[in-house]
Design a protein around this motif. Structure first.
Motif, PDB file in Angstrom:
ATOM      1  N   ASN A  10      29.548  -8.765  16.412  1.00  0.00           N
ATOM      2  CA  ASN A  10      28.297  -7.120  16.124  1.00  0.00           C
ATOM      3  C   ASN A  10      27.564  -7.565  15.960  1.00  0.00           C
ATOM      4  OD1 ASN A  10      27.473  -4.497  15.930  1.00  0.00           O
ATOM      5  ND2 ASN A  10      28.253  -3.527  14.710  1.00  0.00           N
ATOM      6  N   PRO A  11      26.221  -7.850  16.654  1.00  0.00           N
ATOM      7  CA  PRO A  11      25.453  -8.865  16.631  1.00  0.00           C
ATOM      8  C   PRO A  11      24.435  -7.382  15.759  1.00  0.00           C
ATOM      9  CG  PRO A  11      25.331  -7.839  18.862  1.00  0.00           C
ATOM     10  CD  PRO A  11      26.000  -7.902  18.411  1.00  0.00           C
ATOM     11  N   ALA A  12      24.194  -6.089  15.815  1.00  0.00           N
ATOM     12  CA  ALA A  12      23.931  -5.241  15.588  1.00  0.00           C
ATOM     13  C   ALA A  12      23.696  -5.566  13.941  1.00  0.00           C
ATOM     14  CB  ALA A  12      23.941  -3.906  15.833  1.00  0.00           C
ATOM     15  N   PRO A  13      24.777  -5.528  12.579  1.00  0.00           N
ATOM     16  CA  PRO A  13      23.690  -5.715  11.609  1.00  0.00           C
ATOM     17  C   PRO A  13      23.179  -6.546  10.767  1.00  0.00           C
ATOM     18  CG  PRO A  13      26.048  -5.414  12.208  1.00  0.00           C
ATOM     19  CD  PRO A  13      25.421  -5.423  13.131  1.00  0.00           C
ATOM     20  N   LEU A  14      22.809  -7.254  11.574  1.00  0.00           N
ATOM     21  CA  LEU A  14      21.862  -8.355  12.056  1.00  0.00           C
ATOM     22  C   LEU A  14      20.554  -8.251  12.895  1.00  0.00           C
ATOM     23  CD1 LEU A  14      20.863 -11.485  11.229  1.00  0.00           C
ATOM     24  CD2 LEU A  14      21.523 -12.334  13.828  1.00  0.00           C
ATOM     25  N   GLY A  15      20.476  -7.743  13.540  1.00  0.00           N
ATOM     26  CA  GLY A  15      19.010  -7.045  13.805  1.00  0.00           C
ATOM     27  C   GLY A  15      18.628  -5.933  13.279  1.00  0.00           C
ATOM     28  N   LEU A  16      19.569  -5.156  12.656  1.00  0.00           N
ATOM     29  CA  LEU A  16      19.351  -4.000  11.433  1.00  0.00           C
ATOM     30  C   LEU A  16      18.762  -4.338  10.144  1.00  0.00           C
ATOM     31  CD1 LEU A  16      22.195  -1.448  12.362  1.00  0.00           C
ATOM     32  CD2 LEU A  16      19.185  -0.770  13.147  1.00  0.00           C
ATOM     33  N   LEU A  17      18.746  -5.855   9.554  1.00  0.00           N
ATOM     34  CA  LEU A  17      19.203  -6.189   8.292  1.00  0.00           C
ATOM     35  C   LEU A  17      17.410  -6.798   9.312  1.00  0.00           C
ATOM     36  CD1 LEU A  17      22.247  -7.521   6.912  1.00  0.00           C
ATOM     37  CD2 LEU A  17      21.086  -5.387   6.073  1.00  0.00           C
ATOM     38  N   GLY A  18      17.733  -7.199  10.341  1.00  0.00           N
ATOM     39  CA  GLY A  18      15.883  -8.897  10.027  1.00  0.00           C
ATOM     40  C   GLY A  18      14.469  -7.086  10.127  1.00  0.00           C
ATOM     41  N   PHE A  19      15.624  -6.250  11.237  1.00  0.00           N
ATOM     42  CA  PHE A  19      14.292  -4.896  11.042  1.00  0.00           C
ATOM     43  C   PHE A  19      14.266  -4.331   9.490  1.00  0.00           C
ATOM     44  CE2 PHE A  19      13.510  -0.492  11.399  1.00  0.00           C
ATOM     45  CZ  PHE A  19      11.907  -0.557  12.296  1.00  0.00           C
ATOM     46  N   GLY A  20      15.171  -3.535   9.117  1.00  0.00           N
ATOM     47  CA  GLY A  20      14.986  -3.176   8.060  1.00  0.00           C
ATOM     48  C   GLY A  20      14.650  -3.752   6.709  1.00  0.00           C
ATOM     49  N   MET A  21      14.509  -5.129   6.343  1.00  0.00           N
ATOM     50  CA  MET A  21      14.011  -5.641   5.419  1.00  0.00           C
ATOM     51  C   MET A  21      12.910  -6.192   5.115  1.00  0.00           C
ATOM     52  SD  MET A  21      17.329  -7.772   4.408  1.00  0.00           S
ATOM     53  CE  MET A  21      16.766  -9.206   3.010  1.00  0.00           C
ATOM     54  N   THR A  22      12.551  -6.500   6.790  1.00  0.00           N
ATOM     55  CA  THR A  22      10.876  -7.326   6.646  1.00  0.00           C
ATOM     56  C   THR A  22      10.121  -5.400   6.649  1.00  0.00           C
ATOM     57  OG1 THR A  22      11.627  -8.718   9.187  1.00  0.00           O
ATOM     58  CG2 THR A  22       9.520  -7.954   8.285  1.00  0.00           C
ATOM     59  N   THR A  23      10.746  -4.161   7.303  1.00  0.00           N
ATOM     60  CA  THR A  23       9.734  -3.196   7.406  1.00  0.00           C
ATOM     61  C   THR A  23       9.616  -2.853   5.828  1.00  0.00           C
ATOM     62  OG1 THR A  23      11.035  -2.019   9.564  1.00  0.00           O
ATOM     63  CG2 THR A  23       9.933  -0.589   8.268  1.00  0.00           C
ATOM     64  N   VAL A  24      11.222  -2.923   5.274  1.00  0.00           N
ATOM     65  CA  VAL A  24      11.019  -2.103   3.690  1.00  0.00           C
ATOM     66  C   VAL A  24       9.889  -2.946   3.282  1.00  0.00           C
ATOM     67  CG1 VAL A  24      11.983  -2.746   1.193  1.00  0.00           C
ATOM     68  CG2 VAL A  24      13.060  -1.439   3.217  1.00  0.00           C
ATOM     69  N   LEU A  25       9.935  -4.378   3.396  1.00  0.00           N
ATOM     70  CA  LEU A  25       9.238  -5.415   2.219  1.00  0.00           C
ATOM     71  C   LEU A  25       7.275  -4.930   2.515  1.00  0.00           C
ATOM     72  CD1 LEU A  25      11.177  -8.884   2.335  1.00  0.00           C
ATOM     73  CD2 LEU A  25      10.107  -6.993   0.029  1.00  0.00           C
ATOM     74  N   LEU A  26       6.825  -5.142   3.879  1.00  0.00           N
ATOM     75  CA  LEU A  26       5.696  -4.483   4.483  1.00  0.00           C
ATOM     76  C   LEU A  26       4.944  -3.185   4.095  1.00  0.00           C
ATOM     77  CD1 LEU A  26       3.081  -5.062   6.328  1.00  0.00           C
ATOM     78  CD2 LEU A  26       4.309  -4.115   8.595  1.00  0.00           C
ATOM     79  N   ASN A  27       5.974  -2.758   4.548  1.00  0.00           N
ATOM     80  CA  ASN A  27       5.970  -0.915   3.371  1.00  0.00           C
ATOM     81  C   ASN A  27       6.109  -1.054   2.160  1.00  0.00           C
ATOM     82  OD1 ASN A  27       4.819   0.674   5.432  1.00  0.00           O
ATOM     83  ND2 ASN A  27       6.508  -0.593   6.304  1.00  0.00           N
ATOM     84  N   LEU A  28       6.103  -1.577   1.350  1.00  0.00           N
ATOM     85  CA  LEU A  28       5.619  -1.666  -0.360  1.00  0.00           C
ATOM     86  C   LEU A  28       4.149  -2.046   0.261  1.00  0.00           C
ATOM     87  CD1 LEU A  28       8.952  -3.852  -1.131  1.00  0.00           C
ATOM     88  CD2 LEU A  28       8.373  -0.675  -2.016  1.00  0.00           C
ATOM     89  N   HIS A  29       3.784  -2.878   0.688  1.00  0.00           N
ATOM     90  CA  HIS A  29       2.679  -3.255   1.124  1.00  0.00           C
ATOM     91  C   HIS A  29       1.372  -2.059   1.486  1.00  0.00           C
ATOM     92  CE1 HIS A  29      -1.522  -4.333   1.869  1.00  0.00           C
ATOM     93  NE2 HIS A  29      -1.469  -3.983   2.946  1.00  0.00           N
ATOM     94  N   ASN A  30       1.738  -1.389   2.475  1.00  0.00           N
ATOM     95  CA  ASN A  30       1.701   0.054   2.605  1.00  0.00           C
ATOM     96  C   ASN A  30       1.174   0.636   1.963  1.00  0.00           C
ATOM     97  OD1 ASN A  30       0.838  -1.299   5.541  1.00  0.00           O
ATOM     98  ND2 ASN A  30       2.413  -0.253   6.648  1.00  0.00           N
ATOM     99  N   ALA A  31       2.286   0.761   1.304  1.00  0.00           N
ATOM    100  CA  ALA A  31       2.196   1.797   0.207  1.00  0.00           C
ATOM    101  C   ALA A  31       1.442   1.987  -1.324  1.00  0.00           C
ATOM    102  CB  ALA A  31       3.723   2.482  -0.789  1.00  0.00           C
ATOM    103  N   GLY A  32       0.922  -0.114  -1.156  1.00  0.00           N
ATOM    104  CA  GLY A  32      -0.008  -0.088  -2.178  1.00  0.00           C
ATOM    105  C   GLY A  32       0.585  -0.639  -3.311  1.00  0.00           C
TER     106      GLY A  32
END
Length: 192
Positions: A10-32
């Motif tokens: 199932n490739p979905a976990p790879l895609g979700l982790l790529g999306f999720g982890m990158t989204t978390v890191l960028l939004n730590l920046h957006n949150a200041g």
């Protein structure tokens, strides 16, 4: 001629982790919480970008149109976002105007809203990921349009929720498969 069952992972976990982890890191920046830096850009290229494109291609192999379109598109979103940030710094393009970034976020928000409609036939975890992503794109567009750092910080906190929900959905799929039972619920639709 014999047909064998699909034995691919199932490739979905790879895609979700790529999306999720990158989204978390960028939004730590957006949150200041810290500056935009090479760690975020590298994650945007490799895990958010390339890994999601790979996941999308694997979804194509499995015959999953939704997964193919979602993972490939969001992988290319991350690559495009990094290019928007890096190309001007390299002197290869003019910086994108505020109006351009607003249009970028609105278009991605509309695309995500259409995919969210598709998730209504899927599990609750997937609905949460896509629903919160629609909200995130809306907040980013409004924050940029108004030039309001408070709205961008709110978007950052909402983006953390979105990214963490994708990480949860990914790890739930992995652990549920490994243990052969529901370890972390996904809110599956009842079978008819």
């Amino acid at each position: 001629m014999s047909c064998s069952a699909d034995q691919t992972a199932n490739p979905a976990p790879l895609g979700l982790l790529g999306f999720g982890m990158t989204t978390v890191l960028l939004n730590l920046h957006n949150a200041g919480l810290y500056e935009l830096n090479s760690m975020i850009l590298a994650m945007g290229i490799f895990y958010g970008g390339i890994a999601q494109v790979f996941a999308g291609l694997m979804e194509w192999k499995k015959g999953n149109t939704f997964g193919t379109v979602a993972f490939t598109s969001y992988g290319l979103f991350w690559l495009a976002l990094v290019a928007l940030l890096v190309l001007p710094r390299m002197g290869l393009a003019e910086p994108t105007s505020t109006g351009g970034m607003v249009a970028f976020f609105i278009l991605w928000g509309l695309f995500t809203a259409a995919l969210f409609a598709g998730t209504l036939a899927m599990n609750l975890a997937t609905q949460v990921v896509f629903g919160s992503l629609v909200i995130l794109f809306g907040l980013l567009a409004v924050g940029d349009a108004l030039g309001d750092p408070t709205i961008t910080r709110i978007a950052g906190w909402e983006g953390l929720f979105c990214g963490l929900s994708a990480i949860y959905a990914a790890l739930a799929q992995v652990l549920n498969e490994v243990y052969g039972r529901t370890v972390l619920p996904l809110g599956e639709k009842n079978a008819a």
